[in-house]
Design a protein around this motif. Structure first.
Motif, PDB file in Angstrom:
ATOM      1  N   UNK A 134      10.259  10.480   7.968  1.00  0.00           N
ATOM      2  CA  UNK A 134       9.889  11.172   6.740  1.00  0.00           C
ATOM      3  C   UNK A 134       8.693  10.507   6.060  1.00  0.00           C
ATOM      4  N   UNK A 135       7.725  11.346   5.715  1.00  0.00           N
ATOM      5  CA  UNK A 135       6.544  10.934   4.950  1.00  0.00           C
ATOM      6  C   UNK A 135       5.635   9.955   5.706  1.00  0.00           C
ATOM      7  N   UNK A 136       5.695   9.970   7.007  1.00  0.00           N
ATOM      8  CA  UNK A 136       4.803   9.094   7.777  1.00  0.00           C
ATOM      9  C   UNK A 136       3.489   9.794   8.144  1.00  0.00           C
TER      10      UNK A 136
ATOM     11  N   UNK B 127      -5.450   8.761   3.129  1.00  0.00           N
ATOM     12  CA  UNK B 127      -4.357   9.299   2.328  1.00  0.00           C
ATOM     13  C   UNK B 127      -3.059   9.083   3.126  1.00  0.00           C
ATOM     14  N   UNK B 128      -2.059   8.427   2.510  1.00  0.00           N
ATOM     15  CA  UNK B 128      -0.812   8.122   3.214  1.00  0.00           C
ATOM     16  C   UNK B 128       0.296   7.921   2.187  1.00  0.00           C
ATOM     17  N   UNK B 129       1.516   7.646   2.700  1.00  0.00           N
ATOM     18  CA  UNK B 129       2.681   7.428   1.840  1.00  0.00           C
ATOM     19  C   UNK B 129       3.286   6.056   2.126  1.00  0.00           C
ATOM     20  N   UNK B 130       3.818   5.431   1.099  1.00  0.00           N
ATOM     21  CA  UNK B 130       4.620   4.216   1.279  1.00  0.00           C
ATOM     22  C   UNK B 130       6.004   4.670   1.738  1.00  0.00           C
ATOM     23  N   UNK B 131       6.077   5.102   3.007  1.00  0.00           N
ATOM     24  CA  UNK B 131       7.283   5.794   3.463  1.00  0.00           C
ATOM     25  C   UNK B 131       8.475   4.858   3.648  1.00  0.00           C
TER      26      UNK B 131
ATOM     27  N   UNK C 277       8.068  12.611  -4.213  1.00  0.00           N
ATOM     28  CA  UNK C 277       7.165  12.349  -3.089  1.00  0.00           C
ATOM     29  C   UNK C 277       5.792  11.890  -3.559  1.00  0.00           C
ATOM     30  N   UNK C 278       5.277  12.492  -4.588  1.00  0.00           N
ATOM     31  CA  UNK C 278       3.929  12.156  -5.032  1.00  0.00           C
ATOM     32  C   UNK C 278       3.847  10.747  -5.606  1.00  0.00           C
ATOM     33  N   UNK C 279       4.948  10.170  -6.017  1.00  0.00           N
ATOM     34  CA  UNK C 279       4.928   8.823  -6.600  1.00  0.00           C
ATOM     35  C   UNK C 279       4.691   7.748  -5.546  1.00  0.00           C
ATOM     36  N   UNK C 280       4.922   8.071  -4.286  1.00  0.00           N
ATOM     37  CA  UNK C 280       4.692   7.080  -3.233  1.00  0.00           C
ATOM     38  C   UNK C 280       3.450   7.416  -2.407  1.00  0.00           C
TER      39      UNK C 280
END
Length: 548
Positions: free
Chosen positions: A146-148, A178-182, A194-197
């Motif tokens: 998720x979110x990777x 652009x990426x996520x702290x998944x 989701x947008x907070x990470x």
């Protein structure tokens, strides 16, 4: 008597007729040449040498006496608009070069909805300028966890203009991701968070300068200016402006004296904290290089200031000797320096680094090494290096258990001992292979371990070229056991040894078009480079390459 008169008249007529014929030929331009020759021949036969008349010039041809005659010459100048052409040396014929396909495009698509593209552009052959662009895009729109998913766009634009002895150069580099702290497990049940990470940041680097480096004697120099800036979606900023003058004076063919410098002004703002810093580096050195021996000595002078100041001076001693020129050389050295740590560079090592407001330099007090390098058996090259480092305030990335953001920590007295072995093989570029073994030991003072770093690592790679049509390559990365973090009870969280095996195949249709296929993490191992952030599992990517 009458008979005597007749004989006299006949003789007189016989003598006058030939004379009249000759006179007519002289004055008649139409007279036949053949007749004149015959008549003259007859005269020569009929008149004895002793009785030939003395010939005189005709009346219209006057003989001029030139003895004692004086002549006076005068120089006369005449003005004219005519300008003679300047003679030109013959021009050599221009060499005919083969067609150069200096532009390159590579596009592909991979697992987890991963498009990939790389574009390389370069100007045609030019003795005065060199301009090039290198741009890459890669993204993943379906994460393996998720979110990777992520996106990266980066490129470099370079330009150089060549003068008679100098070169003017510029370089512009831009990176956006652009990426996520998944690893943040809190959002797994809260899609609304989701947008907070999510993180997005941009890096810009611009460099320009003037250098002179073509003279074997005299002064060479490189006077440059560098601008670097980091900016993220939270309006955090890390700005650096650097002056980079350096000079090299070839005193003699064997002896050089050089001095390089770095003066950097920095201003960083993270959240509500602002930090202004100044870093200075001055490195004078002398180099002696003659025959099989080369030696370098100097001093590295560093200073750093923000709210406080740090000063350091470190010796530089290096030497190498060619025991068997081209086959075996030995080298040794002792040096130290102050490393100016910048968030701009640290985030390239670990993009999951938390926002850091206070960054200080690391001081490598000693780095002593000894080694050898060379080649053997025609196709093999090797190098071996043993070293010992002692560092004050060694930087480490630490991520507590079940957290998503890495902290920047320092070990006050850090030491590292290591052995670096390299072996390469190249058979006419048809078969190429290499192996590297890195054996290290770490000793920390106030930190529990050197997090995320393995004391043992092996890198293996190889390529085989089939008739310039098919190229098969492989890369294998082996990591030893690593300490990743510390749990709530103070115990180590470790990762067992892992192997990352990759394979690639390239098929070339002609000089311009080829197909490629990449298989990554073939063993489908689940492992971390940085704690809590799983690397991609088995992955496949393929596409086409075009030269134009």
């Amino acid at each position: 008597m009458k008979n005597h008169k007749v004989i006299f008249i006949a003789a007189l007529l016989a003598g006058c007729i030939p004379f009249a014929r000759v006179q007519g030929q002289i004055n008649d331009p139409m007279a036949g040449q053949g007749d004149k020759e015959v008549t003259q021949e007859r005269l020569r036969e009929e008149i004895p040498e002793s009785k030939k008349p003395e010939l005189t010039l005709p009346a219209n041809q006057v003989k001029v006496e030139t003895e004692g005659l004086e002549m006076e010459t005068k120089e006369v100048q005449v003005q004219t608009e005519y300008t003679p052409p300047v003679p030109r040396a013959p021009q050599p014929e221009k060499p005919v070069f083969p067609k150069l396909y200096n532009n390159y495009l590579k596009v592909g698509y991979g697992r987890f909805a991963t498009p990939f593209a790389r574009l390389y552009l370069n100007n045609d052959r030019n003795d005065n300028a060199d301009i090039g662009l290198d741009f890459t895009h890669i993204s993943s729109h379906k994460g393996y966890v998720d979110y990777s998913e992520f996106r990266k766009d980066y490129g470099t634009l370079k330009a150089s203009y060549f003068l008679k002895e100098q070169t003017i150069y510029t370089k512009l580099y831009a990176y956006n991701t652009n990426f996520f702290y998944f690893a943040d497990t809190i959002v797994s049940d809260r899609p609304d968070l989701k947008d907070t990470i999510r993180q997005n940041y941009t890096q810009i680097m611009f460099e320009a300068g003037l250098l002179r480096h073509r003279s074997e004697t005299g002064l060479n120099y490189d006077v440059g200016l560098r601008f670097m800036d980091y900016l993220d979606r939270y309006k955090n900023n890390d700005l650096h402006i650097t002056l980079l003058p350096s000079f090299d004076w070839a005193v003699t063919k064997d002896f050089h004296a050089a001095i390089s410098s770095n003066l950097t002004f920095s201003n960083a703002r993270f959240d509500s904290l602002t930090q202004s810093r100044i870093f200075f580096d001055l490195t004078p050195t002398v180099v002696y290089n003659k025959g099989n021996f080369k030696a370098e000595g100097g001093l590295k002078i560093n200073s750093y200031s923000d709210s406080s100041s740090v000063f350091g001076a470190y010796p530089i001693l290096k030497a190498q000797y060619q025991l068997l020129p081209g086959n075996l050389q030995v080298f040794a050295g002792y040096q130290g320096e102050m490393h100016y740590n910048q968030y701009y560079n640290l985030v390239n090592q670990n993009q999951y680094l938390d926002r850091v407001g206070n960054i200080k330099p690391s001081r490598e007090r000693m780095n002593i090494y000894l080694g050898a390098s060379g080649g053997f058996a025609k196709h093999f090259t090797f190098s071996v290096k043993a070293y010992h480092r002692l560092v004050k305030d060694q930087i480490m990335f630490y991520n507590p258990e079940n957290e998503a953001y890495f902290h920047l920590v320092y070990d006050s007295t850090f030491s590292e001992q290591g052995l670096d072995l390299n072996l390469g093989f190249n058979m006419n570029d048809k078969i190429r292979a290499g192996v590297r073994g890195l054996f290290r030991s770490f000793h920390t003072s106030n930190q529990a371990a050197y997090f995320g770093e393995s004391p043992l690592r092996f890198d293996l790679w190889g390529t085989y070229n089939f008739a310039n049509k098919i190229t098969v390559g492989t890369e294998v990365f082996v990591y030893g056991k690593r300490t990743m973090s510390v749990d709530a009870l103070g115990g180590f969280i470790t990762q067992d040894p892992q192997a990352d095996v990759n394979l690639s195949v390239d098929y070339r249709f002609n000089k311009r078009i080829s197909l490629f296929l990449e298989l990554n993490n073939i063993l489908n191992n689940t492992y971390y480079r940085w704690y809590n952030y799983q690397q991609r599992p088995f992955d496949v990517k393929g596409g086409v390459s075009l030269a134009f």
